[in-house]
Design an enzyme around this catalytic site. Sequence first.
Site, mmCIF file in Angstrom:
data_model
loop_
_atom_site.group_PDB
_atom_site.id
_atom_site.type_symbol
_atom_site.label_atom_id
_atom_site.label_comp_id
_atom_site.label_asym_id
_atom_site.label_seq_id
_atom_site.Cartn_x
_atom_site.Cartn_y
_atom_site.Cartn_z
ATOM 1 N N TRP A 100 0.825 -1.219 0.000
ATOM 2 C CA TRP A 100 0.000 0.000 0.000
ATOM 3 C C TRP A 100 0.848 1.253 0.000
ATOM 4 O O TRP A 100 0.522 2.224 -0.687
ATOM 5 C CB TRP A 100 -0.988 -0.013 1.165
ATOM 6 N N ASP A 167 -1.693 6.694 6.282
ATOM 7 C CA ASP A 167 -2.721 5.743 5.848
ATOM 8 C C ASP A 167 -2.964 4.783 7.004
ATOM 9 O O ASP A 167 -2.121 3.947 7.314
ATOM 10 C CB ASP A 167 -2.219 4.995 4.599
ATOM 11 N N LYS A 191 -11.993 -1.925 6.587
ATOM 12 C CA LYS A 191 -11.113 -2.737 7.396
ATOM 13 C C LYS A 191 -11.544 -2.724 8.864
ATOM 14 O O LYS A 191 -11.499 -3.746 9.517
ATOM 15 C CB LYS A 191 -9.655 -2.249 7.287
HETATM 16 C C1 LIG Z 1 -6.969 -2.037 1.976
HETATM 17 C C2 LIG Z 1 -5.965 -0.959 2.097
HETATM 18 C C3 LIG Z 1 -5.888 0.090 1.161
HETATM 19 C C4 LIG Z 1 -6.758 0.148 -0.072
HETATM 20 O O1 LIG Z 1 -8.019 0.526 0.266
HETATM 21 P P1 LIG Z 1 -9.170 0.731 -0.851
HETATM 22 O O2 LIG Z 1 -10.255 1.319 -0.025
HETATM 23 O O3 LIG Z 1 -9.478 -0.622 -1.399
HETATM 24 O O4 LIG Z 1 -8.666 1.652 -1.882
HETATM 25 C C5 LIG Z 1 -4.946 1.064 1.365
HETATM 26 N N1 LIG Z 1 -4.123 1.042 2.428
HETATM 27 C C6 LIG Z 1 -4.162 0.053 3.341
HETATM 28 C C7 LIG Z 1 -3.241 0.090 4.498
HETATM 29 C C8 LIG Z 1 -5.096 -0.974 3.203
HETATM 30 O O5 LIG Z 1 -5.136 -1.962 4.113
#
Ligand SMILES: *Cc1c(COP(=O)(O)O)cnc(C)c1O
Length: 354
Positions: A100, A167, A191
């Site tokens: 990511w 993030d 998540k």
């Molecule tokens: C799942 C995830 C993403 C991507 O998220 P989307 O909503 O599918 O774009 C980005 N960063 C992390 C840390 C993730 O676990």
Amino acid sequence: MKKHNFSAGPCILPNEVLIKSSEAILDFNNSGLSLIEISHRSKPFVDVMENARALALELLGLEGKGYKALFLQGGASTQFLMVALNMLEKRAGYLNTGTWSAKAIKEAKIFDDIYEVATSESANYNYIPKGYDIPNEYDYFHCTSNNTIFGTQMKSFPDCSIPMVCDMSSDIFSRQLDFSKFDIIYAGAQKNMGPAGTTLVVIKEDVLGKVSRKIPSMMDYKVHLSKSSMFNTPPVFSVYTSMLTLQWLKDLGGIPAIEEINDKKARVMYSEIDINPLFKGFAVKEDRSMMNATFTLVNEDLKETFDTMLKEAGINGLNGHRSVGGYRASMYNALPLDSVKVLVEVMSELETKA
Ligand SMILES: *Cc1c(COP(=O)(O)O)cnc(C)c1O
């Protein structure tokens, strides 16, 4: 039978949240109308949005500190781009700790060279680099608090004299942190907060407005802030369900209460990985994620037996990501400790069979 759901994302949500959100689909607050068939400008939905935004700030301890919360669309992946569009003027520093992070870097590179302050790529991201420098003339520093795929997690964050962007998709609301260290936090809902479809973005307002480029409206944080997260039709179901999860977390005692439970789950999980000679942890111990435990079978010949046992025990979503292989137990907020205990029992039962 309800399964033990270790899915990495979209992931398990609290049962009472599922019940309430499904009720709202049929009849929202006894209005005789569905949540998803009323105007997003109607008072009942505006209240939902405002409540969700307020709960997010309250749980993070960021009320009255110059922060605002937005519920946007496009997933965390759109934030890779939006952060750069809104913040990148000359150069930014990125910590590369996994897939990511690398994707965030790729998007930012559309605008300018990006400086990777450190990376653990050559070790297939099984640890978090430490002791790197962040040049203080850069526009911002970007990091990923929890690496969902590799099962590593930042236990501390650098002291940073430039804006820090994080993030937190896969560990937001799971542990106590000084969230005021960060200037922008973003997290896809699916998540740890709600169904896919919305992304929480928490912004310290005074970091915006420093780039010279023109920003398309939908990509502009200032536009979304000026419209109280209602610039266009928001993903109403996803925002409502996220609000319910945040309310559930608040009623439970907030982040301190859930952190205690998450700690327990992680301890039970990792002690089995360490004690059971049939399994091997992927991430280095000091950087292990409390949310995603990654591990492999020492002897791949046992895979079929183990997979059958998992299935019989009603365990779902344990397959590792293809870039790591093996298994990944995702233990997000709503996963009960009992599910981890069931998994650990199956693992130790395999040892008696092998
Ligand atoms: C799942 C995830 C993403 C991507 O998220 P989307 O909503 O599918 O774009 C980005 N960063 C992390 C840390 C993730 O676990």
